[in-house]
Each structure stands twice: as structure tokens, then as C-alpha cells.
Design an enzyme around this catalytic site. Structure first.
Site, mmCIF file in Angstrom:
data_model
loop_
_atom_site.group_PDB
_atom_site.id
_atom_site.type_symbol
_atom_site.label_atom_id
_atom_site.label_comp_id
_atom_site.label_asym_id
_atom_site.label_seq_id
_atom_site.Cartn_x
_atom_site.Cartn_y
_atom_site.Cartn_z
ATOM 1 N N ASP A 61 -2.475 4.300 -3.434
ATOM 2 C CA ASP A 61 -2.913 4.640 -2.089
ATOM 3 C C ASP A 61 -1.722 5.067 -1.233
ATOM 4 O OD1 ASP A 61 -5.144 4.561 -0.094
ATOM 5 O OD2 ASP A 61 -3.852 3.066 0.862
ATOM 6 N N GLU A 103 -2.293 9.374 -4.677
ATOM 7 C CA GLU A 103 -3.010 9.891 -3.515
ATOM 8 C C GLU A 103 -1.943 10.340 -2.533
ATOM 9 O OE1 GLU A 103 -5.853 8.775 0.246
ATOM 10 O OE2 GLU A 103 -4.111 7.601 -0.347
#
Length: 596
Positions: free
Chosen positions: A225, A310
């Protein structure tokens, strides 16, 4: 079917090679189709209306039948759920909302038994404010080792009441929160998500320990993330640029979009679409040493364990730096996700993506939807097809649902025909649209609140899945409970309503994934295709490529187009015009055909 005007078939193809085929023994992550499960919305076994790990395990047969190679699980760790689990209080345990560590072990065992790998989410940019480290930091004095794990700073102004710099939270509002003794801590997201200090060796050692904890339990990789945000520029300088974008959305009102978006008409080497976060808090050089160290950790384990970034980074040459041979293995291609429904723009971004990946020996990782963006079947049903709204709600432009589904199916079939890896977001195999009329009083996304209700947020793409058309809650939960309400129209999208139905979106995905594997398209080649002779494809409306011996053609123009003589249709996103001997591809349709 009626033969349409301009039905003469092209007689020959010319091709423009862009990407060469890889070997059949390439690592699994180079060509895998990976399915994202958002745990709270996939399947609920307990009956409380919130999805859980046993619910996922019970539905894994659906994914095996679909034909995916791996499953990515969004966070299920212990969390106060201020940001739906992306605020982690304990990285080594399962939140009781979702089950137990034993449930996680059973899920892994079942998935592996079905031949699917499992990737879990890792959230290393920030913790929850309820993490033991942050509680210790609040109890400790300024300048203490406990505070050094985070980014605490004294404020500006004579009494320290001004935030240390002018950074803004990605969810809206200031990126700094003041504590009782007067210091401030950085939170690029919600105030309950304090950013970690990645210059601190203790932070680096802790996250490597977390990696090993889950690798030892058998996970096959990690989705990282905010992978581009861990390291901030030295000194945390003020920034006079535009406010950083929420993942996958337009810049907040009043910002300079031109500073964020190189435009669809930019050069192929840039292919900028507005998919990048910029500023001193993103894409700093120091992140790469972190991922080199993580690469070494994963290399100690067998089975080609993988890291996927990401990273909302542009241009694509910058994104490619995250997947150099000694760093991560995949990076989501958000430039592709954010490209409009426009053939020249799609051609540019695909070309640039493959060239950037090839330059570092990495696959391109295609994606159209996820838990942070409006579902692509709804984006493609807007007047500006493929634009990036910050959620859609009552009073906003409502997508054309039928048009969006038609285009969404065509876009999905195009994506799955490209070489490289691909990610699917739960429900897209059902053609599931965004919940675009969700009552604002039910919204839970912190972006809705921190933006002062300026953006609807991401709840609309996170609504629980419909499994059974005639069951309460469409079979999501044994009690019929759902943590967000489902639109009444979703009965037509339910998995059991599409299972075995020729032409359904579910059956199209199943056919495409089977053909993709059989034809080895994931490790395949790409050459842009055009036609010789008097009958040609309009390159402003027709995107045509050849992957190995399969023609992938998408027509977005108003006129049906023919296929080369002798081409055998394998799968199509919509019914074709013409007849079996001379099929025609109508507008907003993708077809795969094997060349004679």
C-alpha cells in the site's frame, strides 16, 4: 444477424512489433491473473453483515472455476477500522471482525489446494493510532526513541500552533495533527493513520519481521500500500504544487490539473494520464533501497514469492524503477486504468507500458478497477467515458448502465488479451456497476468526511457482492445482513443468475481466462495490427493487436468492422453482426480471433 454496411473482410494484415514473447517457464507473477478480494464485502459466514475469512474460504470454488491464478486479500489485520482496515493496529493478527489466525491458515490451505496463490496486503506507510508503538509515542516525551518511529515535529509560529509545513492530507484537510504536549505528527491520510518514519532502522527491521511472519505462514506475496510514499523529502519542505490526488481520482476542486496530468496527447514515452501523485511526500529515491531489502527477504523463500507496488507514479519510466530486477516484481499500471475510452490514447499507453517494462525486464501489470476507484463499467458509462470521478452519488451524473456494461466488457476483454499480468476486482466478473445512489448518510469512507463532503468517496465500489438473485442480501450473508445496502437491480448481476448462461459476463470472463491460459497470452507478444488493401481499419476507432497467433480487436467507432479472411472467432464481448463466414465487430466490442 443482418450483414451491415462496409462488411468486406480485410485481406491481409501488417504488423508493428512492440513486445516479444517470453518463455513458457517464466515466473508465475509475470503472466498471472490475480483476483482482489475486499474481505468485508466478499462473503459473510458469521451473519453479522460483514464479510470474513471463513466466508472467503467457502467461496474459493467460485474463483477456481473462474480460472484465476491467485487471490489478493485486502487488509484483515487487527484494526479499529477507521479506514476499512488500512489503519493497522497489529500486523501479526486477524481482526475478530474477520476471524482468527486459524481461519487465515485454513484459507491459505484451501486456496493452495485449489491451485491458487495468495497475496496479502501490507500497509507500511502508516499504522493505526491504536498501534502499541503510537500509544507509546504519545506517552513518551518529544525527542524520545518512541516518537522517532513516527514523524513528530514541533509546530511553527511563536507558540508552535502552526503545522510544521503546508502539506495536505490525501483525504482532505491538513496532513498534521497536534497532540496534548504541543507537538504535531504527520498523517498523509486520516488523523488515525500516523505516518511511520522510514529513516528509523527499527521501523525497517519491524516490517521485515512482519514479512517473514506471513511468509512463514505460507503467503505467496504482498501488495504494498502507498509504495511510493514511505520516504519523504529531507526536511519535509513546504510544497507549492497541487494537492496530491486520492488514488485514482481527479485532483480536489481548485487545484491545477495541468500540473498533475501530462495529457493523453503526450509522447508515448510519458503516456501521462493524471495517474501520478507528486510532491516531496511521494516517489523519493530512498524507497528503492527498502524494496531491494524486501526483495532479498522474499528470495530466501521458495515458490517465486512476489511484491506488487501500489504506486501512483508517472511517467511510466518512473514507475518502471519500482520493478527493476532487484526490487518489486509487479506495479499496478494506473496509467492504463485512468486512460479514457479513446483508441489513440489506449494505443499510446499500452505501447509505453510495454516499452517501460521491457527496459527493466519486468512484466506490465494491467488493472481496470479496485477498491479505491469507481468501477470501470460505471466510469465507461459516463458522458466523458473513462473519466475519474471521486465517487458517484445522488445528484451526480448517473452512468448509462447498459452502455457502461457493454464498454466495460470490451475493456476487460482487451486487457485480458494483453501480455503481462492482470488484476481483477471482485464483482467485475459479474459486470457489477458502482452503487451510484447510495444514501450519503450511510457513507463510511473517511475521504467523505475529511473533504467536507466535497467528494463522495469509495463506498460505492465496496458494496457487498450478490451471490444469489432470490436470497435476502443476495446471498452475501446467511441472515441477509449487509454492512452497506445493495441496489435492488443487482439481482440480475448475481453469480447464480449468470452461471452457465451463454453470453453472460461471468461466462465471458471464464472463457477469456481459459483461452488466455491455453494460448499463453500472458507470456505472449504484442504487435499492432493494421490492414492492407482497400478495406482498412480506422486507427482512430479500431485498436487491433496480435498476441502470438491471436488477434485482439476493439472497435469503439460507429461502424462495424470486418475480421481478416479465415479468422476464427474465439470469444467476443458482445454479439457480432454479419454471419458466421463474415462476422462484423460492432461498436464498443472486443473480439479475440485466431488467425489462419
Amino acid at each position: 444477424m443482418t450483414l451491415a454496411t462496409g462488411s468486406t473482410a480485410p485481406t491481409a494484415l501488417t504488423t508493428e512489433p512492440v513486445h516479444s514473447a517470453g518463455g513458457p517457464g517464466a515466473e508465475w507473477w509475470r503472466h498471472a491473473v490475480i483476483y482482489q478480494v475486499y474481505p468485508r464485502s466478499f462473503a459473510d459466514a458469521s451473519g453479522d453483515g460483514i464479510g470474513d475469512l471463513p466466508g472467503i474460504t467457502a467461496r474459493l470454488d467460485h474463483l477456481a472455476t473462474l480460472g484465476v491464478d491467485a487471490v489478493w486479500l485486502s487488509p484483515f489485520y487487527t484494526s479499529p477500522q477507521a479506514d476499512a482496515g488500512y489503519d493497522v493496529a497489529d500486523y501479526r493478527d486477524v481482526d475478530p471482525l474477520f476471524g482468527t489466525l486459524a481461519d487465515a491458515d485454513r484459507l491459505l490451505e484451501r486456496a493452495h489446494g485449489l491451485g491458487m496463490r495468495v497475496i496479502v496486503d501490507l500497509v507500511p506507510n502508516h499504522t493505526s493510532d491504536e498501534h502499541t508503538w503510537f500509544r507509546a509515542a504519545l506517552a513518551a516525551a518529544p525527542g524520545s526513541p518512541e516518537r522517532d518511529r513516527y514523524l513528530f515535529r514541533d509546530g511553527a509560529g511563536p507558540d508552535g500552533s502552526v503545522p510544521p509545513n503546508n502539506w495536505r492530507s490525501i483525504f482532505g484537510g491538513p496532513a498534521w495533527t497536534r497532540v496534548a504536549d504541543g507537538q504535531w505528527y504527520l498523517n498523509l491520510f486520516d488523523s488515525k493513520q500516523p505516518d511511520l518514519n522510514w529513516e528509523n532502522p527499527e521501523v525497517r527491521a519491524e516490517m521485515e519481521s512482519v514479512l517473514r511472519f506471513w511468509l512463514d505462514r505460507g503467503v505467496d506475496g504482498f501488495r504494498i500500500d502507498v509504495a511510493h510514499g514511505l520516504v519523504k523529502a529531507p526536511g519535509l519542505p513546504d510544497w507549492d504544487g497541487t494537492v496530491a490526488m486520492v488514488e485514482g481520482t481527479e485532483p480536489p476542486a481548485g487545484t491545477d490539473d495541468g500540473a498533475m496530468d501530462g495529457g493523453a496527447d503526450g509522447g508515448a514515452d510519458e503516456a501521462s494520464t493524471g495517474a501520478g501523485n507528486r510532491g516531496p511526500m511521494f516517489d523519493q529515491e530512498g524507497v528503492h533501497e527498502i524494496y531491494r531489502s524486501w526483495h532479498r527477504v522474499l528470495a530466501e523463500y521458495d515458490g517465486d514469492r512476489a511484491l506488487v507496488a501500489e504506486a501512483w507514479v508517472e511517467p511510466l519510466s518512473r514507475l518502471a524503477r519500482y520493478v527493476r530486477p532487484d526490487e518489486m516484481h509487479q506495479a499496478f499500471n494506473f496509467s492504463f486504468l485512468t486512460t479514457r475510452w479513446d483508441v489513440p490514447a489506449l494505443r499510446r499507453v499500452v505501447t509505453a507500458s510495454l516499452q517501460a517494462g521491457d527496459a527493466v525486464g519486468a512484466p506490465t501489470t494491467w488493472v481496470l478497477s479496485n477498491h479505491d476507484v469507481v468501477r470501470h463499467v460505471s466510469r465507461l458509462g459516463l458522458r466523458d467515458a473513462g473519466s475519474k470521478p471521486k465517487g458517484i452519488g445522488q445528484g451526480d451524473e448517473q452512468p448509462d448502465e447498459a452502455l457502461g456494461l457493454r464498454r466495460g466488457r470490451a475493456a476487460s476483454l482487451l486487457m485480458l488479451g494483453l501480455p503481462g499480468s492482470a488484476y481483477l476486482y471482485q464483482g467485475e466478473e459479474l459486470g457489477l456497476p458502482e452503487h451510484t445512489t447510495l444514501d450519503d448518510d450511510l457513507r463510511q469512507d473517511p475521504a467523505w468526511f475529511r473533504s467536507g463532503h466535497a467528494e463522495r468517496g469509495r463506498d460505492g465500489c465496496r458494496v457487498p457482492l450478490p451471490w444469489q438473485a432470490d436470497a435476502p442480501g443476495f446471498g452475501f450473508s446467511p441472515t441477509g445482513a449487509t454492512w452497506l445496502p445493495q441496489p435492488r437491480s443487482w439481482g440480475a448481476y448475481a453469480a447464480d443468475a449468470q452461471d452457465g448462461v451463454p453470453g453472460s459476463t461471468l461466462e465471458m470472463y471464464r472463457a477469456a481466462l481459459r483461452l488466455r491460459r491455453e494460448s499463453e497470452l500472458g507470456t505472449g507478444s504484442l504487435a499492432w495490427a493494421d490492414t492492407d488493401g482497400p478495406v482498412g481499419w480506422d486507427r482512430t476507432h479500431v485498436l487491433a493487436l496480435v498476441n502470438r497467433d491471436v488477434l485482439v480487436l476493439t472497435n469503439v467507432g460507429p461502424t462495424p468492422v470486418g475480421l481478416p479472411a479465415g479468422a476464427l472467432v474465439l470469444v467476443a464481448s458482445a454479439d457480432l453482426d454479419g454471419d458466421a463466414d463474415a462476422p462484423l465487430v460492432p461498436t464498443d466490442t472486443t473480439v479475440w480471433a485466431r488467425l489462419a
